[in-house]
Scaffold this motif. Structure first.
Motif, PDB file in Angstrom:
ATOM      1  N   ALA A 147     -39.787  -3.512 -33.460  1.00 54.63           N
ATOM      2  CA  ALA A 147     -39.462  -2.102 -33.215  1.00 54.63           C
ATOM      3  C   ALA A 147     -39.590  -1.263 -34.488  1.00 54.63           C
ATOM      4  O   ALA A 147     -39.093  -0.135 -34.543  1.00 54.63           O
ATOM      5  CB  ALA A 147     -38.051  -1.987 -32.645  1.00 54.63           C
ATOM      6  N   ASP A 148     -40.255  -1.826 -35.490  1.00 52.22           N
ATOM      7  CA  ASP A 148     -40.542  -1.111 -36.743  1.00 52.22           C
ATOM      8  C   ASP A 148     -39.281  -0.769 -37.534  1.00 52.22           C
ATOM      9  O   ASP A 148     -39.220   0.247 -38.229  1.00 52.22           O
ATOM     10  CB  ASP A 148     -41.351   0.174 -36.473  1.00 52.22           C
ATOM     11  N   ALA A 149     -38.272  -1.616 -37.415  1.00 54.32           N
ATOM     12  CA  ALA A 149     -37.062  -1.478 -38.224  1.00 54.32           C
ATOM     13  C   ALA A 149     -36.960  -2.673 -39.167  1.00 54.32           C
ATOM     14  O   ALA A 149     -37.657  -3.677 -38.997  1.00 54.32           O
ATOM     15  CB  ALA A 149     -35.828  -1.396 -37.334  1.00 54.32           C
ATOM     16  N   ARG A 159     -35.063   4.258 -23.855  1.00 54.31           N
ATOM     17  CA  ARG A 159     -36.496   4.059 -23.625  1.00 54.31           C
ATOM     18  C   ARG A 159     -36.823   3.667 -22.176  1.00 54.31           C
ATOM     19  O   ARG A 159     -38.001   3.536 -21.825  1.00 54.31           O
ATOM     20  CB  ARG A 159     -37.039   2.990 -24.572  1.00 54.31           C
ATOM     21  N   TYR A 160     -35.788   3.447 -21.358  1.00 52.58           N
ATOM     22  CA  TYR A 160     -36.000   3.055 -19.979  1.00 52.58           C
ATOM     23  C   TYR A 160     -35.769   4.230 -19.036  1.00 52.58           C
ATOM     24  O   TYR A 160     -34.976   5.126 -19.319  1.00 52.58           O
ATOM     25  CB  TYR A 160     -35.031   1.925 -19.582  1.00 52.58           C
ATOM     26  N   PRO A 163     -32.847  -9.872 -24.308  1.00 49.51           N
ATOM     27  CA  PRO A 163     -34.012  -9.003 -24.508  1.00 49.51           C
ATOM     28  C   PRO A 163     -34.893  -9.442 -25.669  1.00 49.51           C
ATOM     29  O   PRO A 163     -36.098  -9.150 -25.672  1.00 49.51           O
ATOM     30  CB  PRO A 163     -33.369  -7.636 -24.785  1.00 49.51           C
ATOM     31  N   GLU A 164     -34.323 -10.144 -26.647  1.00 49.46           N
ATOM     32  CA  GLU A 164     -35.122 -10.571 -27.804  1.00 49.46           C
ATOM     33  C   GLU A 164     -36.149 -11.633 -27.434  1.00 49.46           C
ATOM     34  O   GLU A 164     -37.081 -11.902 -28.202  1.00 49.46           O
ATOM     35  CB  GLU A 164     -34.204 -11.081 -28.922  1.00 49.46           C
ATOM     36  N   MET A 209     -35.019  -1.940 -25.720  1.00 42.58           N
ATOM     37  CA  MET A 209     -33.652  -1.831 -26.249  1.00 42.58           C
ATOM     38  C   MET A 209     -33.668  -1.596 -27.751  1.00 42.58           C
ATOM     39  O   MET A 209     -32.886  -0.797 -28.279  1.00 42.58           O
ATOM     40  CB  MET A 209     -32.849  -3.081 -25.903  1.00 42.58           C
ATOM     41  N   PHE A 210     -34.557  -2.276 -28.437  1.00 41.69           N
ATOM     42  CA  PHE A 210     -34.614  -2.157 -29.891  1.00 41.69           C
ATOM     43  C   PHE A 210     -35.261  -0.836 -30.310  1.00 41.69           C
ATOM     44  O   PHE A 210     -34.823  -0.196 -31.269  1.00 41.69           O
ATOM     45  CB  PHE A 210     -35.348  -3.364 -30.465  1.00 41.69           C
ATOM     46  N   TYR A 211     -36.278  -0.388 -29.575  1.00 45.50           N
ATOM     47  CA  TYR A 211     -36.850   0.931 -29.842  1.00 45.50           C
ATOM     48  C   TYR A 211     -35.838   2.036 -29.553  1.00 45.50           C
ATOM     49  O   TYR A 211     -35.794   3.052 -30.254  1.00 45.50           O
ATOM     50  CB  TYR A 211     -38.110   1.152 -29.003  1.00 45.50           C
ATOM     51  N   SER A 212     -35.013   1.844 -28.530  1.00 46.34           N
ATOM     52  CA  SER A 212     -33.985   2.837 -28.208  1.00 46.34           C
ATOM     53  C   SER A 212     -33.023   3.000 -29.377  1.00 46.34           C
ATOM     54  O   SER A 212     -32.638   4.127 -29.730  1.00 46.34           O
ATOM     55  CB  SER A 212     -33.215   2.411 -26.957  1.00 46.34           C
ATOM     56  N   ALA A 213     -32.623   1.885 -29.988  1.00 51.19           N
ATOM     57  CA  ALA A 213     -31.703   1.957 -31.123  1.00 51.19           C
ATOM     58  C   ALA A 213     -32.343   2.667 -32.303  1.00 51.19           C
ATOM     59  O   ALA A 213     -31.691   3.471 -32.992  1.00 51.19           O
ATOM     60  CB  ALA A 213     -31.264   0.552 -31.525  1.00 51.19           C
ATOM     61  N   VAL A 214     -33.608   2.385 -32.546  1.00 45.78           N
ATOM     62  CA  VAL A 214     -34.314   3.066 -33.637  1.00 45.78           C
ATOM     63  C   VAL A 214     -34.363   4.567 -33.372  1.00 45.78           C
ATOM     64  O   VAL A 214     -34.143   5.381 -34.279  1.00 45.78           O
ATOM     65  CB  VAL A 214     -35.732   2.481 -33.799  1.00 45.78           C
ATOM     66  N   ASP A 215     -34.627   4.952 -32.127  1.00 45.86           N
ATOM     67  CA  ASP A 215     -34.620   6.373 -31.764  1.00 45.86           C
ATOM     68  C   ASP A 215     -33.247   6.993 -32.019  1.00 45.86           C
ATOM     69  O   ASP A 215     -33.134   8.108 -32.552  1.00 45.86           O
ATOM     70  CB  ASP A 215     -34.979   6.547 -30.282  1.00 45.86           C
TER      71      ASP A 215
END
Length: 225
Positions: free
Chosen positions: A26-28, A130-131, A197-198, A214-220
């Motif tokens: 997720a680019d984090a 993201r969903y 999810p991982e 889920m991980f992209y959502s947290a980054v957002d």
């Protein structure tokens, strides 16, 4: 600067490496956190991964809840830090009081391991934006103590306040009340779920890449802070 998301390792943790990989997808930046260290090293969010912390002795997650790192996680979560608890991590968050209810042995007392469809019931948490609301996602499930239980008053509150984050679709694999697979805190910054999810971040290695959201959502969510 990329978000820094900590991934905790307890004795018996199995999925910290997979969780860290999902954070990187997720680019984090994935920051390892050790159970005996109360320093969160300046992370912006935390993943409490799956496994069998302390061998699930006494009760799943109950010993890990008292680890020094969790004192800091509890404090940070109450100040708004996004925290995701996966499987054993969900159990730990319930034991720590960050999420209501408790996890008990699966109905039938069997370990369950299968790919599981979930419905996204709330897409307004730090981990679900993201969903689409009502989206169905395919995520691996593997647990022995995955039956979510709570008093009826707590269940009624979760339903009334939209705090069920994920619900099992196509059959309840472990007997969880109201088919609950995951819930969120009142603030929506803390989420716990039993499926993994991982393990669904790349269609080449998982049943789907549905977990990556889920991980992209947290980054957002962290980018908006």
């Amino acid at each position: 600067m990329s978000a820094r998301i900590g991934v905790i390792t307890f004795p018996g943790t199995l999925d910290d490496g997979d969780a860290a990989r999902a954070v990187r997808y997720a680019d984090a930046e994935a920051v390892p956190l050790w159970h005996a260290d109360d320093d969160l090293h300046g992370v912006d969010g935390v993943v409490v991964p799956g496994g069998f912390s302390y061998g699930d002795y006494l009760r799943a997650g109950v010993i890990a809840r008292f680890a020094p790192v969790m004192t800091s996680v509890i404090e940070a979560a109450r100040k708004g830090m996004p925290v995701l608890g996966i499987c054993n991590g969900f159990q730990i968050l319930c034991e720590a009081g960050l999420l209501p209810g408790a996890m008990i042995r699966n109905v039938g007392l069997h370990f369950v391991c299968r790919d599981q469809w979930l419905r996204v019931e709330n897409n307004e948490t730090a981990w679900t934006t993201r969903y689409e609301q009502g989206a169905e996602i395919l995520i691996p499930l593997k647990n022995n103590d995955g039956c979510y239980m709570a008093e009826q008053s707590t269940l009624d509150m979760l339903e009334a306040e939209g705090r069920v984050a994920f619900r099992y679709v196509g059959g309840n694999p472990n007997g969880s009340r109201n088919d609950i697979a995951g819930i969120r805190s009142e603030s929506g910054r803390v989420v716990g779920l039993m499926p993994h999810p991982e393990h669904a971040i790349d269609a080449l290695t998982g049943p789907s890449d549905d977990g990556l959201g889920m991980f992209y959502s947290a980054v957002d969510a962290l980018a908006k802070v």
